[in-house]
Structures are given as C-alpha cells and as structure tokens.
Design a protein around this motif. Structure first.
Motif, PDB file in Angstrom:
ATOM      1  N   ALA A 192     137.570  54.384  95.494  1.00  0.00           N
ATOM      2  CA  ALA A 192     138.184  53.924  94.240  1.00  0.00           C
ATOM      3  C   ALA A 192     138.206  55.092  93.264  1.00  0.00           C
ATOM      4  CB  ALA A 192     137.388  52.768  93.648  1.00  0.00           C
ATOM      5  N   ILE A 193     139.277  55.168  92.483  1.00  0.00           N
ATOM      6  CA  ILE A 193     139.403  56.232  91.477  1.00  0.00           C
ATOM      7  C   ILE A 193     139.264  55.573  90.105  1.00  0.00           C
ATOM      8  CG2 ILE A 193     140.878  58.086  90.568  1.00  0.00           C
ATOM      9  CD1 ILE A 193     140.393  58.551  93.520  1.00  0.00           C
ATOM     10  N   LEU A 194     138.269  56.020  89.339  1.00  0.00           N
ATOM     11  CA  LEU A 194     138.024  55.459  88.006  1.00  0.00           C
ATOM     12  C   LEU A 194     138.435  56.513  86.971  1.00  0.00           C
ATOM     13  CD1 LEU A 194     136.737  53.679  85.827  1.00  0.00           C
ATOM     14  CD2 LEU A 194     134.489  54.374  86.654  1.00  0.00           C
ATOM     15  N   GLY A 195     139.640  56.374  86.438  1.00  0.00           N
ATOM     16  CA  GLY A 195     140.207  57.397  85.541  1.00  0.00           C
ATOM     17  C   GLY A 195     141.418  58.007  86.224  1.00  0.00           C
ATOM     18  N   HIS A 211     130.743  60.699  81.444  1.00  0.00           N
ATOM     19  CA  HIS A 211     130.192  60.865  82.804  1.00  0.00           C
ATOM     20  C   HIS A 211     128.919  60.035  82.986  1.00  0.00           C
ATOM     21  CE1 HIS A 211     132.233  65.064  83.559  1.00  0.00           C
ATOM     22  NE2 HIS A 211     133.092  64.119  83.229  1.00  0.00           N
ATOM     23  N   TYR A 212     127.989  60.240  82.052  1.00  0.00           N
ATOM     24  CA  TYR A 212     126.686  59.567  82.201  1.00  0.00           C
ATOM     25  C   TYR A 212     126.820  58.041  82.152  1.00  0.00           C
ATOM     26  CZ  TYR A 212     122.271  57.595  80.572  1.00  0.00           C
ATOM     27  OH  TYR A 212     121.181  56.785  80.393  1.00  0.00           O
ATOM     28  N   PRO A 213     127.425  57.467  81.091  1.00  0.00           N
ATOM     29  CA  PRO A 213     127.447  55.991  81.065  1.00  0.00           C
ATOM     30  C   PRO A 213     128.229  55.380  82.229  1.00  0.00           C
ATOM     31  CG  PRO A 213     128.773  56.898  79.248  1.00  0.00           C
ATOM     32  CD  PRO A 213     128.015  58.040  79.864  1.00  0.00           C
ATOM     33  N   LEU A 214     129.340  56.007  82.624  1.00  0.00           N
ATOM     34  CA  LEU A 214     130.128  55.404  83.707  1.00  0.00           C
ATOM     35  C   LEU A 214     129.460  55.618  85.063  1.00  0.00           C
ATOM     36  CD1 LEU A 214     133.849  55.967  82.608  1.00  0.00           C
ATOM     37  CD2 LEU A 214     132.367  53.992  82.243  1.00  0.00           C
ATOM     38  N   LEU A 236     126.832  53.310  89.693  1.00  0.00           N
ATOM     39  CA  LEU A 236     125.696  53.402  90.626  1.00  0.00           C
ATOM     40  C   LEU A 236     124.980  52.065  90.761  1.00  0.00           C
ATOM     41  CD1 LEU A 236     124.194  56.891  89.673  1.00  0.00           C
ATOM     42  CD2 LEU A 236     125.165  56.245  91.892  1.00  0.00           C
ATOM     43  N   GLU A 237     124.951  51.303  89.687  1.00  0.00           N
ATOM     44  CA  GLU A 237     124.296  49.987  89.703  1.00  0.00           C
ATOM     45  C   GLU A 237     124.837  49.108  90.837  1.00  0.00           C
ATOM     46  OE1 GLU A 237     121.728  49.616  87.440  1.00  0.00           O
ATOM     47  OE2 GLU A 237     121.303  47.903  88.753  1.00  0.00           O
ATOM     48  N   ILE A 256     128.979  58.167  94.520  1.00  0.00           N
ATOM     49  CA  ILE A 256     129.904  58.590  93.467  1.00  0.00           C
ATOM     50  C   ILE A 256     130.200  60.083  93.556  1.00  0.00           C
ATOM     51  CG2 ILE A 256     129.203  56.795  91.833  1.00  0.00           C
ATOM     52  CD1 ILE A 256     127.631  58.994  90.280  1.00  0.00           C
ATOM     53  N   GLU A 257     131.294  60.455  92.931  1.00  0.00           N
ATOM     54  CA  GLU A 257     131.514  61.854  92.580  1.00  0.00           C
ATOM     55  C   GLU A 257     131.985  61.851  91.135  1.00  0.00           C
ATOM     56  OE1 GLU A 257     134.956  63.760  92.462  1.00  0.00           O
ATOM     57  OE2 GLU A 257     135.840  63.053  94.362  1.00  0.00           O
ATOM     58  N   VAL A 258     131.335  62.701  90.341  1.00  0.00           N
ATOM     59  CA  VAL A 258     131.627  62.796  88.917  1.00  0.00           C
ATOM     60  C   VAL A 258     132.293  64.132  88.668  1.00  0.00           C
ATOM     61  CG1 VAL A 258     130.603  62.547  86.611  1.00  0.00           C
ATOM     62  CG2 VAL A 258     129.375  61.723  88.596  1.00  0.00           C
ATOM     63  N   GLU A 259     133.221  64.174  87.720  1.00  0.00           N
ATOM     64  CA  GLU A 259     133.786  65.477  87.344  1.00  0.00           C
ATOM     65  C   GLU A 259     132.676  66.344  86.754  1.00  0.00           C
ATOM     66  OE1 GLU A 259     135.810  67.707  87.455  1.00  0.00           O
ATOM     67  OE2 GLU A 259     137.535  66.837  88.459  1.00  0.00           O
TER      68      GLU A 259
END
Ligand SMILES: NC(=O)c1ccc[n+]([C@@H]2O[C@H](COP(=O)([O-])OP(=O)(O)OC[C@H]3O[C@@H](n4cnc5c(N)ncnc54)[C@H](O)[C@@H]3O)[C@@H](O)[C@H]2O)c1
Length: 393
Positions: free
Chosen positions: A7-10, A80-83, A88-89, A94-97
């Motif tokens: 899934a792509i978020l953003g 980045h941190y809040p999303l 993760l919950e 995940i992969e974060v920019e």
C-alpha cells in the motif's frame, strides 16, 4: 514465492515514484493507495492499476480492510513519525521516506514498535542501492582499491543544516556501506561567516525540524578503521551545486568515485591511491551501472527506486533487514544530530548519544532562548526569509 502486497500512503511526487517501482517489480503488487486528496488517488490509481474501491482517504480503514504486507510512507518529514507509528500498530512492514524522523526519541519509538510487532522498517534512501552504487560496492568487494581508509561525501549545495537532513541522509547512508557504523563525529557549523549562535538555530524548511548552519563540515570516525568528511555547504541559488553530489572512497591501492547528480551521474575507478591530474595517476576508468536482471529500462520506474524494492523483496524473503533498514536510518539520525551537537558544544560526540532529545533545541534552551521562531515550510520562501534575517535581501 508469494508476491508482497503493498500500500502507498501519500500519492504525490515521491509516492508516485515509489508506486512506479512497486508496480514494475514482478514480486510486488500494489493493492491500495491512500491520500487526503482524491485527485491524486485517482491519477495514481489509474496509472498503477489500483481500482477506485482500493483508493482510500482514511489510512485506518485501508489498514483494517486491506492488511498490506508493506506500507510505503512518502509524506512530509514532520509526518514520518506519527504515520509510521500508526501504521506499525497494524503489524505491517514499512518503508518511510528519508530521514527516518526528526529526533532520536522518535527514532527509538519507531524501532521499538516494529520490534514489538515483529515487522521490518526500511528508510527510502535508495542511493545506497542505486545502479552506480552497486558498481562501486562490487569493485570494492573485488579488492580493487585495497583497504578502505577514508571516505568523502558532499551534498548538492543546499543551506548546510537543511542539506544535512535532506541530502546528507543519502550521502551518510552511502558512506556507511563502505565504512561501517560511525563511532564519533566532530562538526563545525557557520552562518554568514561566523560560528553559529543560538539565533542561528532555525526551524528548517519542508518539515525538517530544527537545523543550524549555512556551511556544515563534519569529520567522521568509522568502525572499519576509516575516517571521513561530509560537506554540506550552501552554494548560491537553491541547491544549485548538484554536480557536487559526490561520494569518494579512498583505499590503500586505489580510489572509487560516484556522482549522483543527474548531469554527471556515473562511477569511476582509479587504480592508484593518489590522484594527480593527467598521466596514469589521473586515469579514472568508468564503471558500468548494475541493474536487476528483470529491470526494464523502458518502464517509468527509476532504477534506484526499483533496486530499493528489489532489496526489500530479497530481505523479506530471507527474513533479514533491508540494506537501508530502520536501524541504519536511526544511526544516520545519530550522526546528523551528533554533528549539530558537536558544532554547538565545541567537542567531539561519541555515538550513540545517551541523550535522545534534539541537541539544538536543548542548546537553545540552555542559552536562555525558547524554541526557534517559525519559518516558511516552502524551500524558496524559507531561503528568502533567511536571507532577509541575514540582511541580504
Ligand atoms: N528519496 C528521495 O529521493 C527523495 C526526494 C525528495 C523528497 N524526499 C522525501 O519525500 C518526502 C516528501 O514527499 P513528497 O514531496 O511526495 O510529499 P508531499 O508533501 O508533496 O506529498 C505527501 C502526500 O501525502 C499525503 N498525506 C499526508 N498525510 C496523510 C495522511 N495522514 N493520510 C493520507 N495521506 C496523507 C498528502 O495529501 C500529500 O499528497 C519527504 O520525506 C522528503 O524528505 C525523498
């Protein structure tokens, strides 16, 4: 082997680039998209074949209904941190920019949450696995420069403190591939020609958090018996010195160079430890970029992003971390914040730091100044505001 469901978020610039790589890769299927803006969802959905029923405005609904294996989080740095924590919950990889987040306390929480959920974190620092980096790494592994002794890296001319968090993340990640982890850092940061004071600690552009220094120079002590220098120096214009975006690895018997700028992109090997212009000591030999067998150069996927996906597939298949893992991403945060800490306290900083708060915020507080005044988020407006502060407008 099963395909990984992604899934792509953003779904704006970076989301589109990442989606193209996951769409092109034979082992990953994009099963959902999420963005707050319907038009972005529809444009990207049409391009990568995600039907309207799998285009979400609400990430919790997407996570509950789709349960993806991997969620890519290409959003502004402050998110980045809040999303990452929210995703993760649900127990997804995940992969974060880049960079991973804004301070070490956040980085620790992200890593701890992933460990608690038994999932992986990667940071989208694709330069470390790009086609030319693969060529440089292969030449090094083949012993073509002997023992690595020194590593040089430069940004592309952004305002130093911002460049450190933006381009420095990529460059440090590249350097780690050859030097191993960094034991200590020493940094010098100047603004307008003077050593930075509390008034030069600023809110950075593009959600980068707190930054300082127009010119930042760092000395690094690596685990693998090597040292290094990282330059993040502001050049006139906004990021106008992209040709400076260079990694150079010095060995006992030769040298390797990679330039990651679009104009002079490439990698070269010098079969001598010392470069002299002309003659055999200036005879740099080009290295061919390396691609995965199944990469189709006609696809719209950028080859470095494609390699990043390929590495995530291999890592998950093998039950190990991505080459650009969350652990590496946190270590890079430790280096970058260590450079700021060293610059303001005037001493070498050993890593990892016991104090996990932001050193510039701490230093300003100790100097009797409050949090930095808000600055524009937009990069060009930010530069204009800073030049005005420095009396250059
Ligand atoms: N790896 C690279 O080469 C590279 C290059 C440039 C930028 N970056 C990084 O990319 C990131 C920025 O990417 P961008 O420029 O595409 O960002 P952007 O801000 O332009 O787009 C982010 C998108 O995410 C969406 N979004 C934000 N919060 C959301 C939420 N809660 N739910 C659903 N959607 C949400 C927004 O609507 C927006 O469309 C930064 O971290 C930056 O450091 C990386």
């Amino acid at each position: 082997m099963q395909n990984y469901r992604v899934a792509i978020l953003g779904c704006r610039n970076r989301g589109t680039a990442e989606a193209r790589a996951y769409h092109a890769h034979p082992r990953t299927d994009i099963v959902a998209l999420c963005d707050l803006v319907q038009e972005l969802l529809d444009t990207l959905g049409a391009e990568v074949g995600v039907p309207p029923s799998a285009r979400y405005r609400d990430l919790d609904a997407m996570m509950r209904e789709v349960q993806p294996d991997i969620v890519a989080i290409p959003v502004g740095i402050e998110f980045h941190y809040p999303l990452a924590m929210r995703v993760l919950e649900y127990g997804a990889n995940i992969e974060v920019e880049k960079p991973l987040c804004q301070d070490l306390a956040q980085a620790d929480e992200i890593i701890a949450k992933a460990e608690q959920k038994g999932v992986r974190v990667a940071v989208h620092q694709q330069g470390r696995v790009s086609p030319y980096m693969q060529a440089v790494a292969q030449a090094n592994a083949a012993g073509r420069i002997g023992q690595v002794r020194y590593i040089y890296g430069s940004g592309k001319g952004y305002y130093g403190g911002y460049g450190l968090l933006d381009i420095g993340t990529h460059m440090l990640n590249n350097m780690l591939r050859f030097g191993g982890h960094v034991r200590s850092v020493s940094g010098i940061a100047t603004t307008d020609g003077h050593r930075i004071g509390p008034e030069d600690v600023l809110e950075g552009p593009r959600g980068s958090g707190t930054i300082a220094g127009e010119h930042v120079t760092a000395t690094l002590e690596f685990d693998h018996n090597a040292t290094g220098t990282l330059l993040q120096h502001r050049f006139p214009g906004v990021g106008a010195a992209s040709a400076a975006y260079t990694l150079e690895v010095y060995g006992t018997e030769g040298r390797l160079v990679m330039n990651a700028s679009k104009r002079v992109e490439g990698a070269w090997w010098l079969p001598h430890p010392h470069h002299l212009p002309g003659g055999e000591h200036g005879n740099w030999q080009p290295l061919d970029p390396l691609y995965p067998d199944h990469y189709d150069p006609r696809s719209p996927a950028d080859p470095a992003d494609y390699w990043f996906v390929e590495e995530y597939v291999r890592a998950l298949d093998e039950g190990r971390d991505h080459e650009c893992s969350g652990i590496e991403g946190r270590h890079i945060m430790e280096i970058m914040l260590g450079v700021f800490e060293s610059a303001v306290y005037g001493r070498r900083v050993d890593l990892p730091q016991p104090q996990r708060d932001h050193p510039l915020v701490r230093w300003r507080r100790e100097q009797g100044a409050g949090p930095p005044t808000p600055m524009p988020r937009d990069l060009h407006e930010w530069y204009a505001a800073e030049d005005q502060r420095l009396g250059r407008a």
